[in-house]
Scaffold this active site. Sequence first.
Site, short mmCIF file in Angstrom:
data_model
loop_
_atom_site.label_atom_id
_atom_site.label_comp_id
_atom_site.label_asym_id
_atom_site.label_seq_id
_atom_site.Cartn_x
_atom_site.Cartn_y
_atom_site.Cartn_z
N CYS A 1 -0.59 3.67 -1.94
CA CYS A 1 -1.98 3.22 -1.92
C CYS A 1 -2.14 2.35 -3.14
O CYS A 1 -2.28 2.86 -4.26
CB CYS A 1 -2.95 4.40 -1.95
SG CYS A 1 -4.66 3.85 -1.99
N CYS B 1 -5.89 2.54 -4.78
CA CYS B 1 -6.50 3.79 -5.22
C CYS B 1 -5.35 4.78 -5.35
O CYS B 1 -4.36 4.49 -6.01
CB CYS B 1 -7.54 4.17 -4.18
SG CYS B 1 -8.50 5.60 -4.59
N SER B 2 -5.43 5.91 -4.71
CA SER B 2 -4.31 6.85 -4.69
C SER B 2 -4.42 7.67 -3.43
O SER B 2 -4.13 8.87 -3.43
CB SER B 2 -4.34 7.74 -5.92
OG SER B 2 -4.36 6.97 -7.09
N CYS B 3 -4.85 7.04 -2.35
CA CYS B 3 -5.10 7.76 -1.10
C CYS B 3 -3.81 8.41 -0.61
O CYS B 3 -2.74 7.81 -0.71
CB CYS B 3 -5.64 6.79 -0.06
SG CYS B 3 -7.16 6.02 -0.63
#
Lengths: 103, 199
Positions: B104, B107-109
Site C-alpha cells: 500500500c 497508506c498501510s492498508c
Amino acid sequence: MNGVHDMGGMQGMGAIDIEPNEPSFHDDWEQRMFGLFLSMFAGGHYNIDEFRHGIERMGGPNYMATTYYEHWVSGMQTMLIEKGILTAEEINGRMSELAGGNS
Amino acid sequence: MASYKHTAALPDTVLRVKALESLLTEKGLIDPAALDELIDTYENRIGPRNGAQVVARAWADPEYKKRLLDDGTSAILELGFSGVQGEDMVIVENTPSVHNMIVCTLCSCYPWPVLGLPPVWFKSAPYRSRAVIDPRGVLKEFGVELDPDIEIRVWDSTAETRYMVLPLQPEGTDGMSEDELADIVQRDSMIGTAVVTAP
C-alpha cells in the site's frame, strides 16, 4: 491530494528493516491508540477515509519523522477536534494534568 | 532518517494518547474495557493463521479455490473470517510463471481479517516506496531470488480493495491434510515477500 504519503516510486528511503518475530504492538500506548481508533470508528464518529485524510494533512516533515501509530495519534486528534468532540485546549489541559500527576 | 522500528515514543505522544482516552471515557464515548477486548482480539485472535487456513483450503479443494479467486470476500467468509479492512478482498494467485506481491504505497492498508495487523516493515517508507519500482530488489532483501523468467506483479491497495496472495503449493505436499498445509503457510508468503517451501 499529492503529498509525502504518496510514496510509490520514491527513491533513497534505505533498506527494509525486517524484525524477526515482531510483536503486534511495540508499546502500551500503541495498543491504546489502536483501541481508541477502532472504538471511535465503530461508534460512527468518522470513517476510515476521513481518518486517513487527517493523517495526510499532518505535514511532510512531521509525517517522515514519526512512526505509524504516531500518525494515528495525529489523525485521531485532527478528527476529534474537527468533529467538535474535543478541543485542543481540553487535550492540552489534560496532558498537563497527567504530566503533573505522574512525575 | 527516522527508524520505523518503534521503541521510544516521545513522552508527549504517550501523554497525548492517555489524555485522549481519559477525555473520551469521561464523555462516555468509549469504554476502556471494550478497548481492552479489541486489543486482545487483534493481538491474539486475528492473525496470519486465518489466511493460512484459507490458502490450505484452496490448495486442498479446487472448487473452493475457484470461488476464492472469483469472490475473495465471500469465500473467506465461508471460513468465518470477515470484518474491518477485509470488506473487498481480491486474491491473486501465484503460478509457476507469475509471482504476486502486495503493497500500500499511499497508506498501510492490509487485509486484517486474514493476516492480522501488518508488520512495521510493510508500513515503512522503504517498502512502500520501492515495492513498485524494484520488486526484485525488495524480494532479495527478504532472501527470495526468483528466476528472471518469472513475471512479478505488484498490487497496490486502493482505499477499498485489500489483496492477499495465494502462494504456489510446494511440490510433494499433495498428501498433507489442510491443518498440515496451513502450518507451512507463513505470513510473508501471503504478502508475496516469501514463497512456501515443503517441510
